[in-house]
Design a protein around this motif. Structure first.
Motif, PDB file in Angstrom:
ATOM      1  N   THR A  92       0.586  -0.675  -1.857  1.00 53.39           N
ATOM      2  CA  THR A  92      -0.650  -0.280  -1.190  1.00 53.39           C
ATOM      3  C   THR A  92      -1.814  -1.142  -1.653  1.00 53.39           C
ATOM      4  OG1 THR A  92      -0.930   1.418  -2.888  1.00 53.39           O
ATOM      5  CG2 THR A  92       0.016   2.109  -0.788  1.00 53.39           C
ATOM      6  N   GLU A 100       6.481  -0.853  14.025  1.00 54.91           N
ATOM      7  CA  GLU A 100       7.487  -0.891  12.979  1.00 54.91           C
ATOM      8  C   GLU A 100       8.656  -1.773  13.393  1.00 54.91           C
ATOM      9  OE1 GLU A 100       8.595   3.072  12.004  1.00 54.91           O
ATOM     10  OE2 GLU A 100       6.675   3.548  11.016  1.00 54.91           O
ATOM     11  N   ALA A 117      -0.147   2.298  16.334  1.00 60.69           N
ATOM     12  CA  ALA A 117      -1.603   2.224  16.204  1.00 60.69           C
ATOM     13  C   ALA A 117      -2.101   1.055  17.044  1.00 60.69           C
ATOM     14  CB  ALA A 117      -2.011   2.051  14.749  1.00 60.69           C
ATOM     15  N   GLU A 169      -5.957  -1.091  18.186  1.00 62.91           N
ATOM     16  CA  GLU A 169      -7.400  -1.214  18.051  1.00 62.91           C
ATOM     17  C   GLU A 169      -7.868  -2.425  18.848  1.00 62.91           C
ATOM     18  OE1 GLU A 169     -10.783  -0.649  14.598  1.00 62.91           O
ATOM     19  OE2 GLU A 169      -8.645  -0.482  14.150  1.00 62.91           O
ATOM     20  N   GLN A 211      -3.351   0.670   3.463  1.00 60.35           N
ATOM     21  CA  GLN A 211      -3.846   1.820   2.721  1.00 60.35           C
ATOM     22  C   GLN A 211      -2.773   2.895   2.648  1.00 60.35           C
ATOM     23  OE1 GLN A 211      -7.544   2.612   4.917  1.00 60.35           O
ATOM     24  NE2 GLN A 211      -8.664   1.502   3.326  1.00 60.35           N
ATOM     25  N   SER A 230      -2.420   5.856   4.063  1.00 64.01           N
ATOM     26  CA  SER A 230      -1.989   6.542   5.285  1.00 64.01           C
ATOM     27  C   SER A 230      -2.219   5.735   6.550  1.00 64.01           C
ATOM     28  CB  SER A 230      -2.724   7.889   5.408  1.00 64.01           C
ATOM     29  OG  SER A 230      -4.132   7.680   5.400  1.00 64.01           O
ATOM     30  N   LYS A 231      -2.770   4.531   6.430  1.00 65.52           N
ATOM     31  CA  LYS A 231      -3.031   3.740   7.614  1.00 65.52           C
ATOM     32  C   LYS A 231      -3.192   2.280   7.247  1.00 65.52           C
ATOM     33  CE  LYS A 231      -8.085   4.194   7.458  1.00 65.52           C
ATOM     34  NZ  LYS A 231      -9.304   4.552   8.211  1.00 65.52           N
ATOM     35  N   ILE A 232      -3.303   1.436   8.270  1.00 65.28           N
ATOM     36  CA  ILE A 232      -3.579   0.014   8.083  1.00 65.28           C
ATOM     37  C   ILE A 232      -4.950  -0.275   8.712  1.00 65.28           C
ATOM     38  CG2 ILE A 232      -2.875  -2.337   8.664  1.00 65.28           C
ATOM     39  CD1 ILE A 232      -0.002  -1.363   8.637  1.00 65.28           C
ATOM     40  N   LEU A 233      -5.856  -0.763   7.881  1.00 66.84           N
ATOM     41  CA  LEU A 233      -7.204  -1.036   8.347  1.00 66.84           C
ATOM     42  C   LEU A 233      -7.289  -2.468   8.831  1.00 66.84           C
ATOM     43  CD1 LEU A 233     -10.186   0.010   8.527  1.00 66.84           C
ATOM     44  CD2 LEU A 233     -10.534  -1.041   6.273  1.00 66.84           C
TER      45      LEU A 233
END
Length: 473
Positions: free
Chosen positions: A413, A436, A444, A446, A464, A466-469
């Motif tokens: 992480t 995946e 996800a 964006e 991160q 719980s997510k990928i920024l």
């Protein structure tokens, strides 16, 4: 731009570095030196720290050296004996360790933690004078690999009492790797980190995979250090004095203290220059001593010790099946070219990283780590000791007609990946989707407005919990 700091406090010296505008730099002390002696002295009734404590070590001073050895909660009788023989203050070993500083004017008592705080306070003053704006001085520290969490906590408390805000404590080998940005390589590699300090040395093999550093093997030696070389050089000078003047400095504790001081300075000069001049005023019975020493002579004096110093590396490599790809050297004594070439010759196929001053490497790695902690979005700087979590699957990024793998399975992480996006000038917005498996639907998505962004631009992905920024830069 926030400035982050890194400190390496060793047995014999301390180094302070800062990270700002994307680069780590060493901060010089008030004497203009990039490294500060880790020495604390009581002179009369005044405390002296660093160079003032080291220079002019008169008999009126009560001095403590190698205090870091006793900051380790697992210190032994050898450590206690070494600190006692190196210092000129008494050590009381009853319920707790206590230094007794006695001068003609006063007697004061202090523990190892308090002495460490005085050293950190000196570095805090140096850091404060380097700051353009007022604010908290946030810091990453380095500790020996074999130290317990309790020992590391003592370092943290000492630094915090001096005024720093400690973000994290990392191991010295990891800091050495961070200083050279070795962790950013894409391929899995093995790195040998060899540290030769003033009174101790250690060798470690670390594996780097997907930006994550893991220790494969490590050896620590408390009986090897640069101080042994200083003694050999002092012995040589003492013999020269005896031969010329029929006076033996080895019979005088005061004369040998002077000799050790000048021999140590000479050793550091010969690490960078081909010759050094030694001048000692009133060495013994009012006799001054002046002598030029060449690097060749110094190397001849220490030649018999080279095999002893590379022994930890040889032992570490026994039964190690992998290949060493890079070598990182750190510790003030590794400035000696003869030692550098000895390690390089031992592993001729490995790349020797030598662009940084060895006694500054660990502090610069700490500073760079502090800078990276500031760069992590939504990161809780007070929660840096949690267990590391790893990604369970590969993650792919799709945009326009491109598909790339941004994170491999096993990535820790807070790892980051930066990729260059080359879009047409007329493109107004781009949608990025995460998968995946390239053949499966996204989990996800964006979209970014890129109409007014200079192209090509970069996309930074941060893994991160719980997510990928995703961030466009």
């Amino acid at each position: 731009m926030t400035t982050a700091y890194g400190i390496h406090l060793g047995n014999q010296s301390a180094c302070l570095a800062s990270f700002t505008n994307g680069a780590a730099v060493v901060i010089a002390n008030d004497a203009g030196d990039r490294v500060t002696p880790a020495i604390v002295a009581l002179n009369g009734s005044e405390w002296e720290i660093g160079l003032t404590a080291k220079s002019g070590q008169a008999l009126t001073k009560s001095i403590v050296k190698h205090n870091k050895r006793l900051m380790n909660c697992d210190w032994n009788d050898e450590d206690l004996s070494y600190v006692e023989s190196s210092s000129s203050c008494r050590i009381q070993n009853e319920e707790t360790l206590t230094y007794e500083f006695e001068t003609s004017e006063t007697t004061q008592f202090s523990g190892p933690d308090n002495i460490a705080t005085k050293m950190y306070a000196k570095l805090f003053t140096i850091a404060s004078h380097s700051m353009r704006n007022e604010g908290d001085l946030k810091l990453v520290l380095a500790a020996p690999l074999h130290w317990s969490n309790e020992s590391r906590d003592r370092l943290v408390k000492s630094a915090e009492l001096a005024g720093f805000e400690v973000l994290q404590v990392i191991s010295e080998p990891a800091a050495a790797i961070l200083a050279y940005n070795v962790e950013e390589v894409e391929d899995d590699i093995n790195v040998l980190v060899y540290r030769l300090g003033g009174s101790t040395c250690d060798a470690s093999i670390l594996k780097i995979s997907n930006g994550f550093i893991s220790v494969e093997k490590s050896i620590f030696r408390s009986d090897l250090g640069g101080q042994c070389l200083t003694k050999d050089l002092a012995e040589y000078i003492a013999k020269e004095v005896n031969q010329k003047w029929k006076l033996d400095p080895r019979e005088s504790k005061r004369a040998m203290a002077k000799l050790m001081h000048h021999a140590d300075n000479c050793k550091h000069v010969l690490s960078t220059l081909n010759s050094a001049h030694v001048f000692i005023e009133s060495l013994l019975d009012g006799v001054d001593w002046s002598q030029n020493i060449s690097r060749a002579r110094f190397e001849n004096i220490i030649s018999s010790k080279i095999s002893v110093y590379i022994e930890p590396v040889q032992k570490l490599l026994e039964n190690f099946d992998g290949k060493i790809n890079k070598i990182v050297l750190c510790g003030g004594s590794m400035k000696i070219p003869k030692f550098q070439s000895a390690i390089a010759n031992l592993l001729p196929d490995a790349e020797l990283l030598s662009g940084l001053n060895p006694d500054e490497v660990i502090a610069m790695g700490c500073a760079r780590q502090a800078g990276m902690l500031f760069d992590i979005p939504e990161f809780n700087l007070h929660d840096v000791s949690t267990e590391v979590e790893f990604l369970g699957k590969d993650i792919y990024l799709k945009y326009l007609d491109q598909t790339i793998q941004i994170f491999k399975e096993g990535t820790p992480t807070y790892a980051q990946n930066i990729c260059s996006v080359n879009a047409g000038k007329d493109v107004k917005n781009i949608s990025f989707s995460l998968h995946e498996n390239p053949e499966e639907e996204e989990f996800a998505k964006e979209t970014f407005d890129v109409e007014n962004i200079t192209k090509p631009f970069t996309l930074k992905a941060t893994l991160q919990h719980s997510k990928i920024l995703l961030q466009v830069e």
